[in-house]
Write a protein that holds these residues in place. Structure first.
Motif, PDB file in Angstrom:
ATOM      1  N   ALA A 148       0.836  -1.203   0.000  1.00  0.00           N
ATOM      2  CA  ALA A 148       0.000   0.000   0.000  1.00  0.00           C
ATOM      3  C   ALA A 148       0.870   1.252   0.000  1.00  0.00           C
ATOM      4  CB  ALA A 148      -0.924  -0.021   1.206  1.00  0.00           C
ATOM      5  N   ALA A 149       1.945   1.236   0.811  1.00  0.00           N
ATOM      6  CA  ALA A 149       2.833   2.400   0.871  1.00  0.00           C
ATOM      7  C   ALA A 149       3.527   2.619  -0.468  1.00  0.00           C
ATOM      8  CB  ALA A 149       3.864   2.207   1.991  1.00  0.00           C
ATOM      9  N   ASP A 150       3.959   1.540  -1.098  1.00  0.00           N
ATOM     10  CA  ASP A 150       4.649   1.663  -2.375  1.00  0.00           C
ATOM     11  C   ASP A 150       3.715   2.176  -3.474  1.00  0.00           C
ATOM     12  OD1 ASP A 150       7.220   0.746  -3.961  1.00  0.00           O
ATOM     13  OD2 ASP A 150       5.498   0.041  -5.130  1.00  0.00           O
ATOM     14  N   ALA A 151       2.460   1.745  -3.419  1.00  0.00           N
ATOM     15  CA  ALA A 151       1.491   2.147  -4.443  1.00  0.00           C
ATOM     16  C   ALA A 151       0.857   3.499  -4.139  1.00  0.00           C
ATOM     17  CB  ALA A 151       0.406   1.080  -4.573  1.00  0.00           C
ATOM     18  N   GLY A 152       1.071   4.006  -2.909  1.00  0.00           N
ATOM     19  CA  GLY A 152       0.461   5.271  -2.523  1.00  0.00           C
ATOM     20  C   GLY A 152      -1.036   5.169  -2.353  1.00  0.00           C
ATOM     21  N   LEU A 153      -1.489   4.005  -1.849  1.00  0.00           N
ATOM     22  CA  LEU A 153      -2.923   3.765  -1.665  1.00  0.00           C
ATOM     23  C   LEU A 153      -3.185   3.297  -0.241  1.00  0.00           C
ATOM     24  CD1 LEU A 153      -3.477   1.753  -4.969  1.00  0.00           C
ATOM     25  CD2 LEU A 153      -4.262   4.109  -4.555  1.00  0.00           C
ATOM     26  N   ILE A 185      -4.542   0.755   2.702  1.00  0.00           N
ATOM     27  CA  ILE A 185      -4.471  -0.697   2.864  1.00  0.00           C
ATOM     28  C   ILE A 185      -5.762  -1.352   2.398  1.00  0.00           C
ATOM     29  CG2 ILE A 185      -4.319  -2.552   4.576  1.00  0.00           C
ATOM     30  CD1 ILE A 185      -2.447  -0.771   6.188  1.00  0.00           C
ATOM     31  N   SER A 186      -6.906  -0.735   2.699  1.00  0.00           N
ATOM     32  CA  SER A 186      -8.189  -1.321   2.318  1.00  0.00           C
ATOM     33  C   SER A 186      -8.338  -1.391   0.801  1.00  0.00           C
ATOM     34  CB  SER A 186      -9.343  -0.532   2.931  1.00  0.00           C
ATOM     35  OG  SER A 186      -9.313   0.818   2.495  1.00  0.00           O
ATOM     36  N   THR A 187      -7.872  -0.366   0.105  1.00  0.00           N
ATOM     37  CA  THR A 187      -7.963  -0.371  -1.361  1.00  0.00           C
ATOM     38  C   THR A 187      -7.089  -1.473  -1.944  1.00  0.00           C
ATOM     39  OG1 THR A 187      -8.433   1.998  -1.470  1.00  0.00           O
ATOM     40  CG2 THR A 187      -7.546   0.967  -3.457  1.00  0.00           C
ATOM     41  N   VAL A 188      -5.876  -1.593  -1.432  1.00  0.00           N
ATOM     42  CA  VAL A 188      -4.977  -2.639  -1.903  1.00  0.00           C
ATOM     43  C   VAL A 188      -5.567  -4.016  -1.631  1.00  0.00           C
ATOM     44  CG1 VAL A 188      -2.714  -3.722  -1.553  1.00  0.00           C
ATOM     45  CG2 VAL A 188      -2.913  -1.227  -1.706  1.00  0.00           C
ATOM     46  N   SER A 189      -6.160  -4.183  -0.456  1.00  0.00           N
ATOM     47  CA  SER A 189      -6.770  -5.466  -0.109  1.00  0.00           C
ATOM     48  C   SER A 189      -7.881  -5.823  -1.086  1.00  0.00           C
ATOM     49  CB  SER A 189      -7.320  -5.415   1.320  1.00  0.00           C
ATOM     50  OG  SER A 189      -7.980  -6.619   1.642  1.00  0.00           O
ATOM     51  N   ARG A 190      -8.723  -4.828  -1.407  1.00  0.00           N
ATOM     52  CA  ARG A 190      -9.815  -5.090  -2.345  1.00  0.00           C
ATOM     53  C   ARG A 190      -9.270  -5.425  -3.731  1.00  0.00           C
ATOM     54  NH1 ARG A 190     -12.126  -0.616   0.357  1.00  0.00           N
ATOM     55  NH2 ARG A 190     -11.584   0.791  -1.361  1.00  0.00           N
ATOM     56  N   ALA A 191      -8.213  -4.746  -4.126  1.00  0.00           N
ATOM     57  CA  ALA A 191      -7.637  -4.993  -5.450  1.00  0.00           C
ATOM     58  C   ALA A 191      -7.017  -6.385  -5.536  1.00  0.00           C
ATOM     59  CB  ALA A 191      -6.589  -3.932  -5.758  1.00  0.00           C
ATOM     60  N   GLU A 242      -4.056  -2.441 -11.624  1.00  0.00           N
ATOM     61  CA  GLU A 242      -2.773  -2.553 -12.293  1.00  0.00           C
ATOM     62  C   GLU A 242      -1.666  -1.903 -11.458  1.00  0.00           C
ATOM     63  OE1 GLU A 242       0.038  -3.536 -15.241  1.00  0.00           O
ATOM     64  OE2 GLU A 242      -1.950  -4.293 -14.670  1.00  0.00           O
ATOM     65  N   ARG A 243      -1.979  -0.799 -10.838  1.00  0.00           N
ATOM     66  CA  ARG A 243      -1.017  -0.107  -9.978  1.00  0.00           C
ATOM     67  C   ARG A 243      -0.616  -0.981  -8.795  1.00  0.00           C
ATOM     68  NH1 ARG A 243      -2.840   5.760  -7.812  1.00  0.00           N
ATOM     69  NH2 ARG A 243      -1.378   6.056  -6.066  1.00  0.00           N
ATOM     70  N   VAL A 244      -1.615  -1.625  -8.194  1.00  0.00           N
ATOM     71  CA  VAL A 244      -1.347  -2.515  -7.056  1.00  0.00           C
ATOM     72  C   VAL A 244      -0.543  -3.730  -7.515  1.00  0.00           C
ATOM     73  CG1 VAL A 244      -2.418  -4.072  -5.383  1.00  0.00           C
ATOM     74  CG2 VAL A 244      -3.361  -1.766  -5.736  1.00  0.00           C
ATOM     75  N   ARG A 245      -0.905  -4.285  -8.677  1.00  0.00           N
ATOM     76  CA  ARG A 245      -0.209  -5.460  -9.184  1.00  0.00           C
ATOM     77  C   ARG A 245       1.274  -5.172  -9.405  1.00  0.00           C
ATOM     78  NH1 ARG A 245       1.738  -7.507 -13.581  1.00  0.00           N
ATOM     79  NH2 ARG A 245       1.213  -5.645 -14.804  1.00  0.00           N
ATOM     80  N   LYS A 246       1.565  -4.007  -9.990  1.00  0.00           N
ATOM     81  CA  LYS A 246       2.955  -3.647 -10.244  1.00  0.00           C
ATOM     82  C   LYS A 246       3.744  -3.487  -8.956  1.00  0.00           C
ATOM     83  CE  LYS A 246       2.345  -1.448 -14.766  1.00  0.00           C
ATOM     84  NZ  LYS A 246       2.420  -0.183 -15.543  1.00  0.00           N
ATOM     85  N   SER A 247       3.120  -2.873  -7.947  1.00  0.00           N
ATOM     86  CA  SER A 247       3.802  -2.720  -6.659  1.00  0.00           C
ATOM     87  C   SER A 247       4.048  -4.074  -6.007  1.00  0.00           C
ATOM     88  CB  SER A 247       2.979  -1.831  -5.724  1.00  0.00           C
ATOM     89  OG  SER A 247       3.023  -0.488  -6.136  1.00  0.00           O
ATOM     90  N   TYR A 260       5.637  -9.407  -3.230  1.00  0.00           N
ATOM     91  CA  TYR A 260       4.562  -9.725  -2.279  1.00  0.00           C
ATOM     92  C   TYR A 260       3.897 -11.040  -2.638  1.00  0.00           C
ATOM     93  CZ  TYR A 260      -0.033  -9.579  -0.069  1.00  0.00           C
ATOM     94  OH  TYR A 260      -1.165  -9.894   0.641  1.00  0.00           O
ATOM     95  N   ARG A 261       3.659 -11.865  -1.628  1.00  0.00           N
ATOM     96  CA  ARG A 261       2.881 -13.098  -1.789  1.00  0.00           C
ATOM     97  C   ARG A 261       1.752 -13.079  -0.779  1.00  0.00           C
ATOM     98  NH1 ARG A 261       5.623 -17.950  -0.467  1.00  0.00           N
ATOM     99  NH2 ARG A 261       4.017 -19.034  -1.647  1.00  0.00           N
ATOM    100  N   ALA A 262       0.542 -13.402  -1.274  1.00  0.00           N
ATOM    101  CA  ALA A 262      -0.629 -13.389  -0.388  1.00  0.00           C
ATOM    102  C   ALA A 262      -0.482 -14.433   0.714  1.00  0.00           C
ATOM    103  CB  ALA A 262      -1.895 -13.662  -1.188  1.00  0.00           C
ATOM    104  N   ASP A 263      -0.965 -14.113   1.882  1.00  0.00           N
ATOM    105  CA  ASP A 263      -0.952 -15.033   3.027  1.00  0.00           C
ATOM    106  C   ASP A 263      -2.142 -15.974   2.882  1.00  0.00           C
ATOM    107  OD1 ASP A 263      -1.141 -16.329   5.453  1.00  0.00           O
ATOM    108  OD2 ASP A 263      -0.470 -14.598   6.611  1.00  0.00           O
ATOM    109  N   SER A 264      -1.866 -17.209   2.435  1.00  0.00           N
ATOM    110  CA  SER A 264      -2.957 -18.150   2.176  1.00  0.00           C
ATOM    111  C   SER A 264      -3.691 -18.550   3.452  1.00  0.00           C
ATOM    112  CB  SER A 264      -2.419 -19.404   1.479  1.00  0.00           C
ATOM    113  OG  SER A 264      -1.430 -20.025   2.280  1.00  0.00           O
ATOM    114  N   VAL A 265      -2.982 -18.597   4.570  1.00  0.00           N
ATOM    115  CA  VAL A 265      -3.636 -18.949   5.831  1.00  0.00           C
ATOM    116  C   VAL A 265      -4.638 -17.875   6.235  1.00  0.00           C
ATOM    117  CG1 VAL A 265      -3.296 -19.377   8.286  1.00  0.00           C
ATOM    118  CG2 VAL A 265      -1.683 -20.326   6.615  1.00  0.00           C
ATOM    119  N   ALA A 266      -4.186 -16.625   6.151  1.00  0.00           N
ATOM    120  CA  ALA A 266      -5.095 -15.530   6.504  1.00  0.00           C
ATOM    121  C   ALA A 266      -6.288 -15.496   5.554  1.00  0.00           C
ATOM    122  CB  ALA A 266      -4.347 -14.203   6.458  1.00  0.00           C
ATOM    123  N   ARG A 267      -6.013 -15.722   4.272  1.00  0.00           N
ATOM    124  CA  ARG A 267      -7.111 -15.709   3.304  1.00  0.00           C
ATOM    125  C   ARG A 267      -8.117 -16.808   3.600  1.00  0.00           C
ATOM    126  NH1 ARG A 267      -4.323 -16.134  -1.002  1.00  0.00           N
ATOM    127  NH2 ARG A 267      -4.583 -18.368  -1.350  1.00  0.00           N
TER     128      ARG A 267
END
Length: 328
Positions: free
Chosen positions: A15-20, A22-28, A41-46, A52-59
Protein backbone atom coordinates in the motif's frame (compact mmCIF):
# COMPACT_ATOMS: atom_id res chain seq x y z
CA UNK A 1 13.21 -6.96 -4.51
CA UNK A 2 12.47 -10.31 -2.89
CA UNK A 3 12.58 -11.68 0.63
CA UNK A 4 12.51 -15.03 2.36
CA UNK A 5 9.85 -16.11 4.80
CA UNK A 6 11.49 -14.22 7.66
CA UNK A 7 11.27 -10.93 5.77
CA UNK A 8 7.90 -11.45 4.15
CA UNK A 9 6.48 -8.37 2.42
CA UNK A 10 3.17 -7.26 3.93
CA UNK A 11 0.13 -5.66 2.38
CA UNK A 12 0.98 -2.49 4.32
CA UNK A 13 4.26 -2.20 2.40
CA UNK A 14 2.48 -2.74 -0.91
CA UNK A 15 0.00 0.00 0.00
CA UNK A 16 2.83 2.40 0.87
CA UNK A 17 4.65 1.66 -2.38
CA UNK A 18 1.49 2.15 -4.44
CA UNK A 19 0.46 5.27 -2.52
CA UNK A 20 -2.92 3.77 -1.67
CA UNK A 21 -4.81 2.79 1.46
CA UNK A 22 -4.47 -0.70 2.86
CA UNK A 23 -8.19 -1.32 2.32
CA UNK A 24 -7.96 -0.37 -1.36
CA UNK A 25 -4.98 -2.64 -1.90
CA UNK A 26 -6.77 -5.47 -0.11
CA UNK A 27 -9.81 -5.09 -2.34
CA UNK A 28 -7.64 -4.99 -5.45
CA UNK A 29 -5.73 -8.13 -4.47
CA UNK A 30 -8.71 -10.21 -3.36
CA UNK A 31 -11.30 -9.03 -5.85
CA UNK A 32 -13.76 -8.85 -2.98
CA UNK A 33 -15.15 -5.57 -4.38
CA UNK A 34 -14.97 -3.80 -7.70
CA UNK A 35 -11.83 -1.68 -8.03
CA UNK A 36 -10.96 0.50 -11.02
CA UNK A 37 -8.71 -1.32 -13.53
CA UNK A 38 -5.97 1.31 -13.33
CA UNK A 39 -5.85 0.91 -9.53
CA UNK A 40 -5.68 -2.89 -9.85
CA UNK A 41 -2.77 -2.55 -12.29
CA UNK A 42 -1.02 -0.11 -9.98
CA UNK A 43 -1.35 -2.52 -7.06
CA UNK A 44 -0.21 -5.46 -9.18
CA UNK A 45 2.96 -3.65 -10.24
CA UNK A 46 3.80 -2.72 -6.66
CA UNK A 47 3.16 -6.24 -5.45
CA UNK A 48 5.36 -7.73 -8.18
CA UNK A 49 8.13 -5.19 -7.60
CA UNK A 50 8.24 -5.90 -3.88
CA UNK A 51 7.82 -9.67 -4.22
CA UNK A 52 4.56 -9.73 -2.28
CA UNK A 53 2.88 -13.10 -1.79
CA UNK A 54 -0.63 -13.39 -0.39
CA UNK A 55 -0.95 -15.03 3.03
CA UNK A 56 -2.96 -18.15 2.18
CA UNK A 57 -3.64 -18.95 5.83
CA UNK A 58 -5.09 -15.53 6.50
CA UNK A 59 -7.11 -15.71 3.30
CA UNK A 60 -8.55 -19.10 4.25
CA UNK A 61 -9.61 -17.72 7.61
CA UNK A 62 -11.51 -14.96 5.84
CA UNK A 63 -13.07 -17.08 3.11
CA UNK A 64 -13.42 -20.35 5.03
CA UNK A 65 -11.75 -22.07 2.06
CA UNK A 66 -8.24 -23.46 1.68
CA UNK A 67 -8.30 -23.93 -2.11
CA UNK A 68 -7.07 -27.45 -1.39
CA UNK A 69 -8.64 -30.73 -2.47
CA UNK A 70 -8.06 -34.14 -0.96
CA UNK A 71 -7.54 -37.05 -3.36
CA UNK A 72 -7.58 -40.63 -2.09
CA UNK A 73 -6.67 -43.40 -4.50
CA UNK A 74 -6.63 -47.13 -3.72
CA UNK A 75 -3.37 -48.19 -5.35
CA UNK A 76 -0.73 -45.93 -6.90
CA UNK A 77 0.96 -48.99 -8.47
CA UNK A 78 -2.09 -49.60 -10.65
CA UNK A 79 -1.12 -47.86 -13.91
CA UNK A 80 -4.57 -46.27 -14.28
CA UNK A 81 -4.28 -44.11 -11.17
CA UNK A 82 -1.10 -42.11 -11.91
CA UNK A 83 -2.81 -40.93 -15.11
CA UNK A 84 -5.92 -39.99 -13.14
CA UNK A 85 -3.88 -38.19 -10.48
CA UNK A 86 -2.06 -36.18 -13.13
CA UNK A 87 -5.32 -35.20 -14.83
CA UNK A 88 -6.89 -34.09 -11.53
CA UNK A 89 -3.80 -32.08 -10.56
CA UNK A 90 -3.75 -30.33 -13.93
CA UNK A 91 -7.46 -29.51 -13.74
CA UNK A 92 -7.14 -28.26 -10.16
CA UNK A 93 -4.14 -26.09 -11.02
CA UNK A 94 -6.11 -24.24 -13.69
CA UNK A 95 -8.62 -23.36 -10.97
CA UNK A 96 -5.98 -22.14 -8.53
CA UNK A 97 -6.32 -25.19 -6.31
CA UNK A 98 -3.77 -27.60 -4.90
CA UNK A 99 -4.26 -31.32 -4.28
CA UNK A 100 -3.23 -33.45 -1.30
CA UNK A 101 -2.83 -37.03 -2.56
CA UNK A 102 -3.00 -40.17 -0.43
CA UNK A 103 -2.47 -43.78 -1.51
CA UNK A 104 -4.72 -46.10 0.53
CA UNK A 105 -2.65 -49.16 -0.38
CA UNK A 106 -5.90 -51.10 -1.00
CA UNK A 107 -6.56 -51.00 2.75
CA UNK A 108 -9.85 -49.53 4.05
CA UNK A 109 -8.25 -48.75 7.42
CA UNK A 110 -5.45 -46.78 5.80
CA UNK A 111 -8.09 -45.08 3.69
CA UNK A 112 -10.15 -44.14 6.77
CA UNK A 113 -7.12 -42.61 8.51
CA UNK A 114 -6.28 -40.70 5.34
CA UNK A 115 -9.78 -39.24 5.14
CA UNK A 116 -9.59 -38.07 8.76
CA UNK A 117 -6.22 -36.47 8.07
CA UNK A 118 -7.58 -34.63 5.04
CA UNK A 119 -10.51 -33.34 7.09
CA UNK A 120 -8.05 -32.13 9.74
CA UNK A 121 -6.25 -30.26 6.95
CA UNK A 122 -9.53 -28.48 6.19
CA UNK A 123 -9.66 -29.51 2.54
CA UNK A 124 -12.53 -27.95 0.60
CA UNK A 125 -13.62 -31.27 -0.90
CA UNK A 126 -12.54 -34.90 -1.19
CA UNK A 127 -12.22 -36.91 -4.38
CA UNK A 128 -11.99 -40.63 -3.72
CA UNK A 129 -11.78 -43.89 -5.59
CA UNK A 130 -12.79 -46.24 -2.75
CA UNK A 131 -10.53 -49.12 -1.82
CA UNK A 132 -13.29 -51.57 -0.86
CA UNK A 133 -16.85 -52.10 -2.07
CA UNK A 134 -18.29 -52.44 1.44
CA UNK A 135 -15.65 -51.67 4.07
CA UNK A 136 -15.11 -48.15 2.69
CA UNK A 137 -18.79 -47.19 3.03
CA UNK A 138 -18.78 -45.92 6.62
CA UNK A 139 -15.76 -43.63 6.30
CA UNK A 140 -17.06 -42.38 2.95
CA UNK A 141 -20.39 -41.41 4.51
CA UNK A 142 -18.69 -39.74 7.48
CA UNK A 143 -16.53 -37.66 5.16
CA UNK A 144 -19.49 -36.68 3.01
CA UNK A 145 -21.21 -35.21 6.08
CA UNK A 146 -18.32 -32.76 6.50
CA UNK A 147 -17.22 -31.73 2.99
CA UNK A 148 -18.35 -32.37 -0.59
CA UNK A 149 -17.17 -35.90 -1.38
CA UNK A 150 -17.04 -37.19 -4.93
CA UNK A 151 -16.53 -40.83 -5.88
CA UNK A 152 -14.27 -41.01 -8.94
CA UNK A 153 -14.13 -44.11 -11.18
CA UNK A 154 -15.17 -46.54 -8.44
CA UNK A 155 -18.69 -46.04 -7.08
CA UNK A 156 -19.84 -47.85 -3.95
CA UNK A 157 -22.63 -45.53 -2.75
CA UNK A 158 -25.06 -44.49 -5.48
CA UNK A 159 -26.65 -41.87 -3.21
CA UNK A 160 -23.46 -39.81 -2.95
CA UNK A 161 -22.01 -37.79 -5.84
CA UNK A 162 -20.03 -39.77 -8.38
CA UNK A 163 -18.21 -39.50 -11.69
CA UNK A 164 -17.56 -42.78 -13.45
CA UNK A 165 -17.10 -44.51 -16.77
CA UNK A 166 -19.72 -46.81 -18.28
CA UNK A 167 -18.22 -50.31 -18.10
CA UNK A 168 -20.69 -52.07 -20.42
CA UNK A 169 -20.13 -49.98 -23.54
CA UNK A 170 -16.51 -51.02 -24.27
CA UNK A 171 -17.20 -54.70 -23.55
CA UNK A 172 -20.17 -54.59 -25.94
CA UNK A 173 -17.91 -52.99 -28.54
CA UNK A 174 -15.09 -55.52 -28.13
CA UNK A 175 -17.40 -58.53 -28.24
CA UNK A 176 -19.26 -57.08 -31.23
CA UNK A 177 -16.02 -56.60 -33.18
CA UNK A 178 -14.78 -60.09 -32.35
CA UNK A 179 -18.11 -61.73 -33.20
CA UNK A 180 -18.07 -60.04 -36.56
CA UNK A 181 -14.65 -61.63 -37.07
CA UNK A 182 -16.04 -65.08 -36.37
CA UNK A 183 -15.25 -65.57 -32.67
CA UNK A 184 -17.99 -67.18 -30.61
CA UNK A 185 -16.52 -68.53 -27.37
CA UNK A 186 -15.65 -65.82 -24.84
CA UNK A 187 -14.10 -66.01 -21.37
CA UNK A 188 -13.49 -63.30 -18.77
CA UNK A 189 -10.58 -63.07 -16.34
CA UNK A 190 -11.33 -60.78 -13.41
CA UNK A 191 -10.02 -60.13 -9.93
CA UNK A 192 -10.65 -61.89 -6.64
CA UNK A 193 -11.18 -58.54 -4.98
CA UNK A 194 -13.83 -56.05 -3.96
CA UNK A 195 -12.99 -53.53 -6.66
CA UNK A 196 -16.21 -51.90 -7.80
CA UNK A 197 -15.01 -51.51 -11.39
CA UNK A 198 -13.93 -55.16 -11.60
CA UNK A 199 -17.39 -56.21 -10.40
CA UNK A 200 -19.02 -53.93 -12.94
CA UNK A 201 -16.91 -55.24 -15.82
CA UNK A 202 -17.56 -58.85 -14.88
CA UNK A 203 -21.28 -58.11 -14.51
CA UNK A 204 -21.39 -56.38 -17.89
CA UNK A 205 -19.67 -59.39 -19.48
CA UNK A 206 -22.07 -61.85 -17.82
CA UNK A 207 -25.13 -59.90 -18.97
CA UNK A 208 -23.85 -59.67 -22.51
CA UNK A 209 -23.03 -63.38 -22.67
CA UNK A 210 -26.46 -64.31 -21.31
CA UNK A 211 -28.14 -62.26 -24.01
CA UNK A 212 -25.83 -63.11 -26.92
CA UNK A 213 -25.03 -66.77 -26.15
CA UNK A 214 -27.80 -68.11 -23.85
CA UNK A 215 -26.89 -71.69 -24.74
CA UNK A 216 -23.29 -71.36 -23.49
CA UNK A 217 -22.07 -71.69 -19.93
CA UNK A 218 -20.57 -68.55 -18.40
CA UNK A 219 -16.78 -68.65 -18.56
CA UNK A 220 -15.40 -66.51 -15.73
CA UNK A 221 -12.14 -66.96 -13.82
CA UNK A 222 -10.98 -64.70 -10.99
CA UNK A 223 -7.44 -64.27 -9.78
CA UNK A 224 -4.83 -61.78 -8.62
CA UNK A 225 -2.45 -59.42 -10.39
CA UNK A 226 0.37 -61.95 -10.58
CA UNK A 227 1.98 -63.94 -13.36
CA UNK A 228 1.25 -67.18 -11.50
CA UNK A 229 -2.44 -66.31 -11.24
CA UNK A 230 -2.61 -65.53 -14.96
CA UNK A 231 -0.97 -68.88 -15.73
CA UNK A 232 -3.58 -70.67 -13.64
CA UNK A 233 -6.41 -68.70 -15.28
CA UNK A 234 -5.26 -69.59 -18.79
CA UNK A 235 -4.75 -73.23 -17.86
CA UNK A 236 -8.23 -73.41 -16.33
CA UNK A 237 -9.86 -71.81 -19.35
CA UNK A 238 -8.09 -74.12 -21.80
CA UNK A 239 -8.87 -77.17 -19.66
CA UNK A 240 -12.52 -76.45 -18.90
CA UNK A 241 -13.46 -74.56 -22.09
CA UNK A 242 -10.95 -75.59 -24.77
CA UNK A 243 -13.06 -74.02 -27.51
CA UNK A 244 -12.47 -70.52 -26.06
CA UNK A 245 -11.29 -68.16 -28.79
CA UNK A 246 -11.41 -64.81 -26.97
CA UNK A 247 -10.47 -63.71 -23.43
CA UNK A 248 -11.56 -60.35 -22.03
CA UNK A 249 -9.60 -59.20 -18.98
CA UNK A 250 -10.59 -56.77 -16.21
CA UNK A 251 -7.44 -54.67 -16.67
CA UNK A 252 -4.21 -54.45 -18.63
CA UNK A 253 -2.06 -56.03 -15.93
CA UNK A 254 -4.07 -59.25 -16.12
CA UNK A 255 -4.37 -59.08 -19.90
CA UNK A 256 -0.64 -58.74 -20.50
CA UNK A 257 0.09 -61.73 -18.33
CA UNK A 258 -2.64 -63.78 -19.98
CA UNK A 259 -1.25 -62.82 -23.38
CA UNK A 260 2.27 -63.80 -22.34
CA UNK A 261 1.07 -67.16 -21.05
CA UNK A 262 -0.85 -67.84 -24.25
CA UNK A 263 2.17 -66.94 -26.36
CA UNK A 264 4.48 -69.22 -24.38
CA UNK A 265 2.03 -72.09 -23.97
CA UNK A 266 2.47 -75.21 -26.07
CA UNK A 267 -1.34 -75.31 -26.31
CA UNK A 268 -1.52 -71.83 -27.79
CA UNK A 269 -4.20 -71.31 -30.43
CA UNK A 270 -5.46 -68.12 -32.03
CA UNK A 271 -7.05 -66.64 -28.91
CA UNK A 272 -7.91 -62.93 -28.90
CA UNK A 273 -7.09 -61.00 -25.70
CA UNK A 274 -8.23 -57.56 -24.55
CA UNK A 275 -7.61 -55.46 -21.45
CA UNK A 276 -8.74 -52.25 -19.76
CA UNK A 277 -7.11 -48.85 -19.08
CA UNK A 278 -4.88 -48.63 -22.19
CA UNK A 279 -1.65 -48.32 -20.23
CA UNK A 280 1.75 -47.86 -21.87
CA UNK A 281 2.45 -51.58 -21.65
CA UNK A 282 -0.73 -52.29 -23.64
CA UNK A 283 0.60 -50.30 -26.56
CA UNK A 284 4.02 -51.94 -26.28
CA UNK A 285 2.48 -55.43 -26.29
CA UNK A 286 0.02 -54.75 -29.12
CA UNK A 287 -2.82 -55.32 -26.66
CA UNK A 288 -6.35 -54.23 -27.48
CA UNK A 289 -7.48 -52.13 -24.54
CA UNK A 290 -10.03 -49.61 -23.30
CA UNK A 291 -8.89 -46.00 -23.10
CA UNK A 292 -10.83 -44.30 -20.35
CA UNK A 293 -11.48 -40.53 -20.50
CA UNK A 294 -9.29 -39.54 -17.55
CA UNK A 295 -9.22 -35.83 -18.44
CA UNK A 296 -13.00 -35.72 -18.64
CA UNK A 297 -13.21 -37.70 -15.38
CA UNK A 298 -10.99 -35.14 -13.68
CA UNK A 299 -12.89 -32.13 -15.01
CA UNK A 300 -16.26 -33.57 -14.08
CA UNK A 301 -15.05 -34.53 -10.60
CA UNK A 302 -13.75 -31.01 -9.90
CA UNK A 303 -16.95 -29.47 -11.22
CA UNK A 304 -19.01 -31.69 -8.91
CA UNK A 305 -16.74 -30.83 -5.97
CA UNK A 306 -17.11 -27.10 -6.59
CA UNK A 307 -20.72 -27.08 -5.48
CA UNK A 308 -21.69 -24.79 -8.35
CA UNK A 309 -25.48 -24.80 -8.84
CA UNK A 310 -26.55 -26.71 -11.92
CA UNK A 311 -23.54 -29.04 -12.02
CA UNK A 312 -24.64 -32.67 -12.15
CA UNK A 313 -23.56 -34.77 -9.19
CA UNK A 314 -23.88 -38.02 -11.15
CA UNK A 315 -21.84 -38.12 -14.34
CA UNK A 316 -21.32 -41.17 -16.55
CA UNK A 317 -18.72 -41.01 -19.31
CA UNK A 318 -17.79 -43.34 -22.15
CA UNK A 319 -14.51 -44.91 -23.23
CA UNK A 320 -12.71 -45.54 -26.51
CA UNK A 321 -11.64 -49.04 -27.45
CA UNK A 322 -8.18 -49.14 -29.02
CA UNK A 323 -8.00 -52.26 -31.18
CA UNK A 324 -4.54 -53.73 -31.70
CA UNK A 325 -2.98 -56.96 -32.90
CA UNK A 326 -4.00 -59.03 -29.83
CA UNK A 327 -7.54 -59.25 -31.23
CA UNK A 328 -6.74 -59.43 -34.93
Amino acid sequence: MSTGLAGRITIREVAADAGLSISTVSRALTGARVVAPDIVERVRKSANRLGYRADSVARSLRTQRTDTLGLVIPDITNPFFPALVQAIEHAARTQGQSVLIVDADNDPQVERAALYTLLDRRVDAVLISPAHATESLEALAETARVVPTIQVDRVIDEALPWVRVNQSQPIDEIVGRLRSGGREHFAFVGQSSTMATSFEREGAFATLMENAFPEQSLRVVRGTLTAASADVAVQQIMRDWPETDAIICANDIIAVRVLQELRSSMQRRNVAVSGFDDTLIAEAMGLTSVRQPVDALASAALAAASGVPGVSLHVELFSTVIFRTSTS
